[in-house]
Scaffold this motif. Sequence first.
Motif: not given
Length: 235
Positions: A11-15
């Motif tokens: 996952d991309i954090l803070g998306f």
Amino acid sequence: MNDTRYVAFIDILGFKNIVNNFNDPKALGAQLLINFNSALAVAINEKSTSIDISQNKFPKVQSKEISFYQFSDSIILYSNDNKIHSLEKMVRTLNIFMAKSLLKGFPLRGALVKDSLFSNPPIIVGKSIIRAVKLESAQEWSGIVIDSSCFDNSEEKELLQFLLTKKLVCETDVPIKGKDRNEIEFQKHIVINWPQFIGMYISSFTEVEQCFTKYSGKPDKNALSKIKFTIDFLS
């Protein structure tokens, strides 16, 4: 056909904040193509790449061992078989991908497991994804945990010792969310040792935080916690 694969869910954090900070979805898509996808291309191809924005030309991601599927903030990387060289390729790819993505402003969190997978995109299903998602979401940092299932036979255990020697993986205390979600407990895990690929580009921990917040903006309490634990790992 054996359907067992090495599968990484990332996952991309803070998306959510990243999306909210871009008024134009097209602008965000352009940044993902230019920065995020180029990081993936470099990681899988294991060589530098060039982008010609004016000609709308982006690097092709090509590998005999690794395939991928991306949707919004999530990406699934999976081996095309369960051979030992594919596991080594996956580890090398994840090291570079983690480092390059953070440097470009897209911190990642993920998990690598070995289990069943059926893949015919856009249909991708299997126990491997369920396990990887569960392990990924439990972590409170930017990092990738490698499940013990990846090293359960003699050939894989021999590779683990090689990867440890080459510092492509390491054993560390990983911050894991407790049952009440507000408490953090630390568990020993083998993880991707991506800091060795980022050290030459980062001169201070302040720069790490700047990479975290490049597109997501001012960090909230949860983001600060993830940044702290990531910096602890880097140090």
